[in-house]
Design a protein around this motif. Structure first.
Motif, PDB file in Angstrom:
ATOM      1  N   SER A 228       7.175  17.276  39.500  1.00 52.93           N
ATOM      2  CA  SER A 228       6.842  17.999  38.277  1.00 52.93           C
ATOM      3  C   SER A 228       6.749  17.025  37.107  1.00 52.93           C
ATOM      4  O   SER A 228       7.392  15.968  37.087  1.00 52.93           O
ATOM      5  N   LYS A 229       5.954  17.395  36.101  1.00 53.06           N
ATOM      6  CA  LYS A 229       5.766  16.500  34.953  1.00 53.06           C
ATOM      7  C   LYS A 229       7.077  16.228  34.228  1.00 53.06           C
ATOM      8  O   LYS A 229       7.228  15.181  33.592  1.00 53.06           O
ATOM      9  N   PRO A 252      16.171  14.701  33.336  1.00 54.47           N
ATOM     10  CA  PRO A 252      14.924  14.564  32.561  1.00 54.47           C
ATOM     11  C   PRO A 252      15.206  14.452  31.069  1.00 54.47           C
ATOM     12  O   PRO A 252      16.100  15.121  30.533  1.00 54.47           O
ATOM     13  N   MET A 253      14.442  13.626  30.395  1.00 54.68           N
ATOM     14  CA  MET A 253      14.603  13.460  28.956  1.00 54.68           C
ATOM     15  C   MET A 253      14.392  14.784  28.222  1.00 54.68           C
ATOM     16  O   MET A 253      14.976  15.031  27.171  1.00 54.68           O
ATOM     17  N   ALA A 254      13.552  15.649  28.793  1.00 55.58           N
ATOM     18  CA  ALA A 254      13.252  16.927  28.145  1.00 55.58           C
ATOM     19  C   ALA A 254      14.473  17.834  28.057  1.00 55.58           C
ATOM     20  O   ALA A 254      14.451  18.820  27.312  1.00 55.58           O
ATOM     21  N   ASP A 303       1.501  24.215  21.993  1.00 55.32           N
ATOM     22  CA  ASP A 303       2.882  24.064  21.529  1.00 55.32           C
ATOM     23  C   ASP A 303       3.830  23.679  22.648  1.00 55.32           C
ATOM     24  O   ASP A 303       4.857  23.046  22.412  1.00 55.32           O
ATOM     25  N   GLU A 304       3.522  24.082  23.882  1.00 54.13           N
ATOM     26  CA  GLU A 304       4.443  23.815  24.987  1.00 54.13           C
ATOM     27  C   GLU A 304       4.574  22.321  25.250  1.00 54.13           C
ATOM     28  O   GLU A 304       5.664  21.788  25.376  1.00 54.13           O
ATOM     29  N   THR A 305       3.434  21.634  25.341  1.00 54.23           N
ATOM     30  CA  THR A 305       3.421  20.175  25.499  1.00 54.23           C
ATOM     31  C   THR A 305       2.775  19.585  24.256  1.00 54.23           C
ATOM     32  O   THR A 305       1.564  19.634  24.094  1.00 54.23           O
ATOM     33  N   LYS A 306       3.567  19.033  23.359  1.00 53.29           N
ATOM     34  CA  LYS A 306       3.048  18.584  22.070  1.00 53.29           C
ATOM     35  C   LYS A 306       2.300  17.261  22.168  1.00 53.29           C
ATOM     36  O   LYS A 306       1.389  16.998  21.379  1.00 53.29           O
ATOM     37  N   PHE A 307       2.686  16.426  23.137  1.00 51.36           N
ATOM     38  CA  PHE A 307       2.035  15.126  23.268  1.00 51.36           C
ATOM     39  C   PHE A 307       2.349  14.553  24.637  1.00 51.36           C
ATOM     40  O   PHE A 307       3.256  15.020  25.337  1.00 51.36           O
ATOM     41  N   ILE A 308       1.590  13.540  25.028  1.00 52.10           N
ATOM     42  CA  ILE A 308       1.912  12.756  26.215  1.00 52.10           C
ATOM     43  C   ILE A 308       1.738  11.292  25.870  1.00 52.10           C
ATOM     44  O   ILE A 308       0.949  10.930  25.003  1.00 52.10           O
ATOM     45  N   GLY A 309       2.484  10.440  26.542  1.00 50.37           N
ATOM     46  CA  GLY A 309       2.348   9.003  26.331  1.00 50.37           C
ATOM     47  C   GLY A 309       1.043   8.495  26.897  1.00 50.37           C
ATOM     48  O   GLY A 309       0.487   9.072  27.842  1.00 50.37           O
ATOM     49  N   MET A 310       0.533   7.451  26.315  1.00 54.61           N
ATOM     50  CA  MET A 310      -0.744   6.902  26.765  1.00 54.61           C
ATOM     51  C   MET A 310      -0.696   6.459  28.225  1.00 54.61           C
ATOM     52  O   MET A 310      -1.715   6.446  28.918  1.00 54.61           O
ATOM     53  N   THR A 319      -1.816  17.713  31.900  1.00 55.09           N
ATOM     54  CA  THR A 319      -0.585  18.064  31.199  1.00 55.09           C
ATOM     55  C   THR A 319      -0.873  18.742  29.868  1.00 55.09           C
ATOM     56  O   THR A 319      -0.172  19.663  29.463  1.00 55.09           O
ATOM     57  N   CYS A 320      -1.899  18.297  29.188  1.00 51.00           N
ATOM     58  CA  CYS A 320      -2.195  18.786  27.846  1.00 51.00           C
ATOM     59  C   CYS A 320      -3.048  20.052  27.824  1.00 51.00           C
ATOM     60  O   CYS A 320      -3.086  20.752  26.818  1.00 51.00           O
ATOM     61  N   GLY A 321      -3.762  20.320  28.860  1.00 45.47           N
ATOM     62  CA  GLY A 321      -4.660  21.467  28.864  1.00 45.47           C
ATOM     63  C   GLY A 321      -6.107  21.079  28.700  1.00 45.47           C
ATOM     64  O   GLY A 321      -6.994  21.753  29.214  1.00 45.47           O
TER      65      GLY A 321
END
Length: 427
Positions: A228-229, A252-254, A303-310, A319-321
């Motif tokens: 999972s992400k 997980p950091m989340a 809003d659920e996933t605000k950003f992802i690392g490059m 992940t972002c949609g």
């Protein structure tokens, strides 16, 4: 002890638990003069597996040195927990002496609705019944049938093997049985904080508790709990002991400061040493595993996933949609192939098994044409194929999707990838 974890080694004539020998203890449990296995013809794996495979549930009566339910005075008739109090003063061997139990906590019996004592031998007992038991029984009306309507019989377990977690119930610490983890019943909350129901559908075929994810041990058949992400970014601190399951290691950091106490010490919600990146008031603020230079981020439109690392951008996981759409335009990434190639007579060919692609076949191994029995019977929306041409040796199918994945996995051509139509719906 770990001997109960794998029923295939229990009572096989060999002591796998060399320090105790418990895997070979009580292998000839006798009820009314006959062993459960010999009398009822069930497999040893169906005894003490927290699932009632017999109408009487006698296969779950004596487990781990504890008795669940009770027998009548001469030992000839067994009463499973759900039968006790199923009607007034039943069985008489229990309720004739009810005054002896006046100090016990009580609950409303599931079937009768009567107020009954919660006996030690009803606590954390098996409460799941096989489909065949539900079908043939006049009194078992559902697969999940507890002694108490509010599931309080699944707390304060005497048997440590039954315990999934410890939480406050009514302000007092109590153990909770693994039978009720992820029960998903509306209006039922056992722990004061509801932690028993912090469960995720990590894939269409797997519902799992949050604390079983990202622990290095796949609990789902498709391993979705480990890929999972949320598992992409883990802490480097390995001192967290998870509240459910007791696994010690990174999390997980989340989970940091998400409002849920995931570690028994509470460090995930109270620790002050976690390293951060981004401004606290910005969408990219987050906790990171170690004190390194923060990378740039890709902002997401939801809003659920605000950003992802490059580093996770354009990894084909949307992940972002809108990530895959943007990457296909900016980097020229082709669309994923989800269909096998159909030839005459509806035969299917795996891509590199087509004639003319000998170089690919050389790299991936030879191909073979086989008869296909998928689906095994009529399923709405699927038709069987005469033949499938696919690699001889099983392969990693993580990059296969759609019908290509279905046909490869259901013919045993995928490594560690289950067939998604084993438990199909009948129409």
């Amino acid at each position: 002890s770990g001997w109960l974890k794998d029923k295939n080694i229990r009572c096989d004539g060999e002591n796998q638990c060399r320090n105790t020998g418990k895997d070979e203890d009580d292998c000839n449990e006798v009820f009314a003069g006959n062993s459960v296995i010999d009398t009822f013809g069930i497999d040893i794996g169906d005894v003490c597996n927290d699932f009632c495979d017999l109408n009487s549930c006698i296969d779950e009566a004596d487990c781990n040195g504890f008795r669940y339910g009770t027998f009548d005075e001469d030992g000839s008739l067994y009463y499973s927990p759900i039968r006790i109090g199923g009607k007034e003063d039943y069985p008489s061997s229990v309720f004739d002496n009810i005054a002896e139990y006046s100090t016990l906590p009580t609950c409303q019996q599931t079937f009768s609705g009567l107020i009954v004592p919660i006996f030690n031998y009803t606590r954390c007992a098996a409460m799941f019944y096989s489909f065949i038991v539900v079908d043939i029984s006049e009194w078992v009306v559902d697969k999940m049938t507890p002694y108490c309507r509010d599931f309080m019989d699944q707390t304060n377990c005497t048997d440590a093997e039954k315990v999934a977690l410890t939480c406050d119930i009514g302000g007092y610490p109590s153990t909770v049985s693994h039978n009720v983890v992820c029960h998903r019943l509306k209006g039922v909350q056992i722990c004061d904080n509801g932690i028993e129901n912090l469960c995720w559908n990590v894939s269409p075929s797997c519902l799992i508790h949050k604390h079983q994810m990202c622990d290095g041990k796949p609990h789902c058949g498709d391993q979705s709990d480990e890929i999972s992400k949320v598992c992409l970014s883990m802490t480097h601190d390995d001192t967290c002991v998870r509240v459910v399951g007791g696994h010690k290691g990174p999390i997980p950091m989340a989970w940091l400061y998400d409002g849920v106490v995931d570690c028994e010490s509470g460090i995930d919600e109270t620790g002050t040493s976690w390293t951060t990146c981004g401004k606290r008031e910005s969408n990219t603020f987050r906790y990171v595993a170690q004190n390194t230079t923060c990378s740039e981020d890709f902002l997401c439109p939801n809003d659920e996933t605000k950003f992802i690392g490059m580093e996770h951008l354009c990894d084909k996981i949307d992940t972002c949609g809108n990530e895959n759409q943007i990457c296909s335009i900016s980097r020229g990434i082709p669309e994923l192939t989800t269909s096998a190639i159909t030839r005459d007579n509806r035969d299917m060919h795996f891509m590199h098994c087509l004639k003319g692609l000998r170089s690919l076949e050389h790299l991936r191994g030879p191909c073979v044409t086989m008869d296909v029995a998928i689906p095994p019977e009529e399923i709405l929306g699927m038709e069987s194929l005469p033949k499938l041409t696919a690699p001889v040796e099983p392969m990693d199918c993580d990059s296969l999707y759609g019908e290509l994945y279905v046909y490869m996995s259901c013919t045993g051509k995928c490594i560690n990838s289950p067939c998604p139509i084993n438990d199909y719906l009948h129409h």
